[in-house]
Design a protein around this motif. Sequence first.
Motif, PDB file in Angstrom:
ATOM      1  N   TRP A 110       0.841  -1.202   0.000  1.00 57.73           N
ATOM      2  CA  TRP A 110       0.000   0.000   0.000  1.00 57.73           C
ATOM      3  C   TRP A 110       0.877   1.255   0.000  1.00 57.73           C
ATOM      4  CZ3 TRP A 110      -0.427   3.853   3.792  1.00 57.73           C
ATOM      5  CH2 TRP A 110      -1.485   4.758   3.620  1.00 57.73           C
ATOM      6  N   THR A 111       1.901   1.253   0.845  1.00 60.71           N
ATOM      7  CA  THR A 111       2.813   2.398   0.893  1.00 60.71           C
ATOM      8  C   THR A 111       3.507   2.585  -0.449  1.00 60.71           C
ATOM      9  OG1 THR A 111       3.216   1.983   3.244  1.00 60.71           O
ATOM     10  CG2 THR A 111       4.790   3.406   2.108  1.00 60.71           C
ATOM     11  N   ARG A 112       3.936   1.487  -1.050  1.00 57.88           N
ATOM     12  CA  ARG A 112       4.581   1.541  -2.372  1.00 57.88           C
ATOM     13  C   ARG A 112       3.657   2.174  -3.404  1.00 57.88           C
ATOM     14  NH1 ARG A 112       4.302  -4.034  -4.961  1.00 57.88           N
ATOM     15  NH2 ARG A 112       2.154  -3.247  -5.139  1.00 57.88           N
ATOM     16  N   ASP A 113       2.417   1.706  -3.458  1.00 58.94           N
ATOM     17  CA  ASP A 113       1.463   2.194  -4.454  1.00 58.94           C
ATOM     18  C   ASP A 113       1.134   3.670  -4.242  1.00 58.94           C
ATOM     19  OD1 ASP A 113       1.455  -0.331  -5.502  1.00 58.94           O
ATOM     20  OD2 ASP A 113      -0.456  -0.916  -4.604  1.00 58.94           O
ATOM     21  N   ARG A 114       0.993   4.078  -2.983  1.00 57.58           N
ATOM     22  CA  ARG A 114       0.679   5.483  -2.696  1.00 57.58           C
ATOM     23  C   ARG A 114       1.831   6.386  -3.118  1.00 57.58           C
ATOM     24  NH1 ARG A 114      -4.430   6.350  -2.484  1.00 57.58           N
ATOM     25  NH2 ARG A 114      -3.768   8.450  -1.939  1.00 57.58           N
ATOM     26  N   TYR A 115       3.057   5.940  -2.918  1.00 55.17           N
ATOM     27  CA  TYR A 115       4.184   6.778  -3.299  1.00 55.17           C
ATOM     28  C   TYR A 115       4.302   6.874  -4.817  1.00 55.17           C
ATOM     29  CZ  TYR A 115       8.529   9.248  -3.218  1.00 55.17           C
ATOM     30  OH  TYR A 115       9.474  10.212  -3.412  1.00 55.17           O
ATOM     31  N   ILE A 116       4.037   5.775  -5.513  1.00 55.36           N
ATOM     32  CA  ILE A 116       4.069   5.815  -6.977  1.00 55.36           C
ATOM     33  C   ILE A 116       3.016   6.789  -7.495  1.00 55.36           C
ATOM     34  CG2 ILE A 116       3.584   4.464  -9.062  1.00 55.36           C
ATOM     35  CD1 ILE A 116       4.954   2.099  -7.689  1.00 55.36           C
ATOM     36  N   LYS A 117       1.832   6.782  -6.896  1.00 58.23           N
ATOM     37  CA  LYS A 117       0.786   7.734  -7.286  1.00 58.23           C
ATOM     38  C   LYS A 117       1.241   9.170  -7.037  1.00 58.23           C
ATOM     39  CE  LYS A 117      -3.256   4.750  -6.731  1.00 58.23           C
ATOM     40  NZ  LYS A 117      -4.539   4.531  -5.996  1.00 58.23           N
ATOM     41  N   LEU A 118       1.953   9.378  -5.936  1.00 53.80           N
ATOM     42  CA  LEU A 118       2.466  10.708  -5.634  1.00 53.80           C
ATOM     43  C   LEU A 118       3.479  11.137  -6.692  1.00 53.80           C
ATOM     44  CD1 LEU A 118       2.754  13.152  -3.771  1.00 53.80           C
ATOM     45  CD2 LEU A 118       4.433  11.870  -2.444  1.00 53.80           C
ATOM     46  N   LEU A 119       4.362  10.229  -7.085  1.00 55.41           N
ATOM     47  CA  LEU A 119       5.339  10.534  -8.127  1.00 55.41           C
ATOM     48  C   LEU A 119       4.642  10.912  -9.436  1.00 55.41           C
ATOM     49  CD1 LEU A 119       8.073   7.748  -7.702  1.00 55.41           C
ATOM     50  CD2 LEU A 119       8.295  10.178  -7.173  1.00 55.41           C
ATOM     51  N   GLN A 120       3.604  10.175  -9.770  1.00 51.67           N
ATOM     52  CA  GLN A 120       2.861  10.451 -10.993  1.00 51.67           C
ATOM     53  C   GLN A 120       2.180  11.814 -10.936  1.00 51.67           C
ATOM     54  OE1 GLN A 120       0.350   6.978 -10.971  1.00 51.67           O
ATOM     55  NE2 GLN A 120       1.776   5.747 -12.178  1.00 51.67           N
ATOM     56  N   ALA A 121       1.633  12.142  -9.762  1.00 50.40           N
ATOM     57  CA  ALA A 121       0.975  13.441  -9.597  1.00 50.40           C
ATOM     58  C   ALA A 121       1.980  14.575  -9.712  1.00 50.40           C
ATOM     59  CB  ALA A 121       0.264  13.498  -8.241  1.00 50.40           C
ATOM     60  N   LEU A 122       3.168  14.390  -9.127  1.00 55.36           N
ATOM     61  CA  LEU A 122       4.215  15.412  -9.209  1.00 55.36           C
ATOM     62  C   LEU A 122       4.680  15.590 -10.646  1.00 55.36           C
ATOM     63  CD1 LEU A 122       6.341  14.518  -6.041  1.00 55.36           C
ATOM     64  CD2 LEU A 122       4.909  16.543  -6.369  1.00 55.36           C
TER      65      LEU A 122
END
Length: 238
Positions: free
Chosen positions: A207-219
């Motif tokens: 879950w932490t991995r997926d949330r961070y990837i989403k954050l990278l995509q948003a940035l």
Amino acid sequence: MTLAVARGPSLTEQAAAYIRGRIVRGMLQCGEPLSELAIAQELGISKTPVREAILELKRQGLVDVQPQRGTFVFEMSADQVVQLAEVRSILELAALGLAMDRDQRALGRRWSEIVSAMELALAKGNTERYRVLDGAFHQAMFDVADNQYLTETFTVIAFRIQALRNRLSLDPELNNTSCDEHQRLLQHVGRGEVDKAIKLLAWHIEWTRDRYIKLLQALATSQTTVRNHERRQRAGRT
């Protein structure tokens, strides 16, 4: 204001600890530039130990030295986040299994204290305190597992995990979900439910991995939008 440097550890060690601490606590964000001169002035020392400290942090993967450009706090691609999560999962699941096998009650006591403090920090909106406690929660597994080599291996990636955790903890909703998962992990340990605890921890890391990837995509999307806007502005002036 100049910060006095106490005697004891070498100036290089103190400078490394200072920079590392600012990265881990989120005071220096991923990709942010580092100034040797500014850090030296803050610590009241010359640039030489600061430069040596940066080289040490480069070996630890916390800073990126780019010739002709400067020094920056590390950044990670989506692929690197996935790889880090894979290693983290291997180490943390092993640590949890060992800890529960060797001293389940000790782990339960440690986690109970930490979770109570996490709940209090969350209630007060103290995200920095919450981040520190989150890291302590995961470190407790390695402490109770009491395997020197497992702990040393985890230390290699622990600082980077904590720095990434800083970004996610800026979102109150994510903190609430995180706290809930830590509470459930504590319950499984208290009941001696090894398989359930390991399964939940694995899911928590994913879950932490997926949330961070989403954050990278948003940035990345945000940066693209800014660049496109700047191009349109330049085109309008020509």
